[in-house]
Design an enzyme around this catalytic site. Sequence first.
Site, PDB file in Angstrom:
ATOM      1  N   ASP A  10      51.920 -32.107   5.824  1.00 54.08           N
ATOM      2  CA  ASP A  10      51.231 -33.361   6.186  1.00 54.08           C
ATOM      3  C   ASP A  10      50.179 -33.637   5.123  1.00 54.08           C
ATOM      4  O   ASP A  10      49.861 -32.761   4.305  1.00 54.08           O
ATOM      5  CB  ASP A  10      50.569 -33.234   7.567  1.00 54.08           C
ATOM      6  N   SER A  11      49.618 -34.831   5.177  1.00 49.61           N
ATOM      7  CA  SER A  11      48.520 -35.152   4.271  1.00 49.61           C
ATOM      8  C   SER A  11      47.241 -34.418   4.686  1.00 49.61           C
ATOM      9  O   SER A  11      46.324 -34.278   3.891  1.00 49.61           O
ATOM     10  CB  SER A  11      48.262 -36.659   4.305  1.00 49.61           C
ATOM     11  N   CYS A  73      54.519 -35.793   9.102  1.00 48.09           N
ATOM     12  CA  CYS A  73      53.669 -36.923   8.710  1.00 48.09           C
ATOM     13  C   CYS A  73      54.538 -38.180   8.802  1.00 48.09           C
ATOM     14  O   CYS A  73      55.603 -38.247   8.168  1.00 48.09           O
ATOM     15  CB  CYS A  73      53.188 -36.706   7.283  1.00 48.09           C
ATOM     16  N   GLU A 152      39.940 -36.190  10.839  1.00 51.94           N
ATOM     17  CA  GLU A 152      39.643 -35.321   9.698  1.00 51.94           C
ATOM     18  C   GLU A 152      38.162 -34.943   9.649  1.00 51.94           C
ATOM     19  O   GLU A 152      37.813 -33.861   9.199  1.00 51.94           O
ATOM     20  CB  GLU A 152      40.053 -36.001   8.386  1.00 51.94           C
ATOM     21  N   CYS A 184      51.436 -41.439  14.163  1.00 51.94           N
ATOM     22  CA  CYS A 184      50.739 -40.711  13.098  1.00 51.94           C
ATOM     23  C   CYS A 184      50.409 -39.357  13.707  1.00 51.94           C
ATOM     24  O   CYS A 184      49.906 -39.288  14.847  1.00 51.94           O
ATOM     25  CB  CYS A 184      49.459 -41.442  12.701  1.00 51.94           C
ATOM     26  N   HIS A 186      48.150 -37.354  13.274  1.00 49.97           N
ATOM     27  CA  HIS A 186      46.739 -37.101  13.579  1.00 49.97           C
ATOM     28  C   HIS A 186      46.370 -37.571  15.000  1.00 49.97           C
ATOM     29  O   HIS A 186      45.407 -37.089  15.581  1.00 49.97           O
ATOM     30  CB  HIS A 186      45.834 -37.857  12.590  1.00 49.97           C
TER      31      HIS A 186
HETATM   32  N1  DGL Z   1      49.258 -37.729   9.475  1.00 50.07           N
HETATM   33  C1  DGL Z   1      49.750 -38.812   8.700  1.00 50.07           C
HETATM   34  C2  DGL Z   1      50.844 -39.574   9.462  1.00 50.07           C
HETATM   35  O1  DGL Z   1      51.446 -39.053  10.372  1.00 50.07           O
HETATM   36  C3  DGL Z   1      48.825 -39.832   8.140  1.00 50.07           C
HETATM   37  C4  DGL Z   1      47.461 -39.567   7.691  1.00 50.07           C
HETATM   38  C5  DGL Z   1      47.143 -40.252   6.362  1.00 50.07           C
HETATM   39  O2  DGL Z   1      46.886 -41.454   6.309  1.00 50.07           O
HETATM   40  O3  DGL Z   1      47.170 -39.514   5.378  1.00 50.07           O
HETATM   41  O4  DGL Z   1      51.156 -40.680   9.116  1.00 50.07           O
END
Ligand code: DGL
Length: 270
Positions: A10-11, A73, A152, A184, A186
């Site tokens: 993931d990011s 992600c 985050e 997402c 997150h």
């Molecule tokens: N966790 C990432 C997703 O599922 C996105 C977070 C980011 O913008 O880097 O899209």
Amino acid sequence: MDNRPIGLLDSGVGGLTVVKEVLRQLPNESTVFIGDQARLPYGTRQPEQIVRFTRQLVHFLQAQNVKMIVIACNTATATALPILKQELNIPIIGVIDSGSRAAVQVNKNQKIAVIATPATIKAHAYQQALLKLAPTAQIKGLATPEFVTMVERNQYQSSSSQEIVTQILQPLRTFSMDTLILGCTHFPLLGPLIQQAVGSNVHLIDAGAAAVQAVHTQLQQLNLAAVQPELIQHQYYTTGDPRQFEEIANDWLAPQHIHARHIDVEELKS
Ligand code: DGL
């Protein structure tokens, strides 16, 4: 059978919501996770850059001898998965198809909303996946990049966070959906706040959790499931600050004790 680990990327820390589901649903499996926190967010970047970064993370995981890769992600799934699938010779799974299937299964009123990053919304990935499964459904997408920042920064438990979440979700008020996809990885960390904002009659779909069922199916079909491994190991890497990563990871994955290692972005490029 194959006792090698599953690789997840993931990011940032969002992919840990998928790791959590792997730990719960597939307790025999080992994992290697990498979060690219140094280059977060991906959701506001251009597609070419997202593809390049995701490819680097995939190569890092391949070097750790993983047997399968989960793009934990949505942004990377929407943008990079179709391209990387063609380049790789190991199984690779994203989160959007499974999330869409789970949404269509519970949806009753033909109205499905999706909250995601701007890149995921722009790619229309959910729109396409959902309309294939439910051609008459009405879909509404809303980009909520602020939620990524809140997670985050570990700000999702502060007293003002409910008010902020409710305010950001205001544009969904008049849509009256009964299903909301957390598009997402997150966002499940904000699950209780999002539920409170949209009301208890709306089903929240955790796309990452749904993807782990697809991982399970693929492991079985390809005969790759781990069988009574002597040593189940979970490894965590971040391109950012490991202490900050551990703070959120230990909270989210308790009672596991997480030790994260730093990997420099420059090393990923080589
Ligand atoms: N966790 C990432 C997703 O599922 C996105 C977070 C980011 O913008 O880097 O899209």
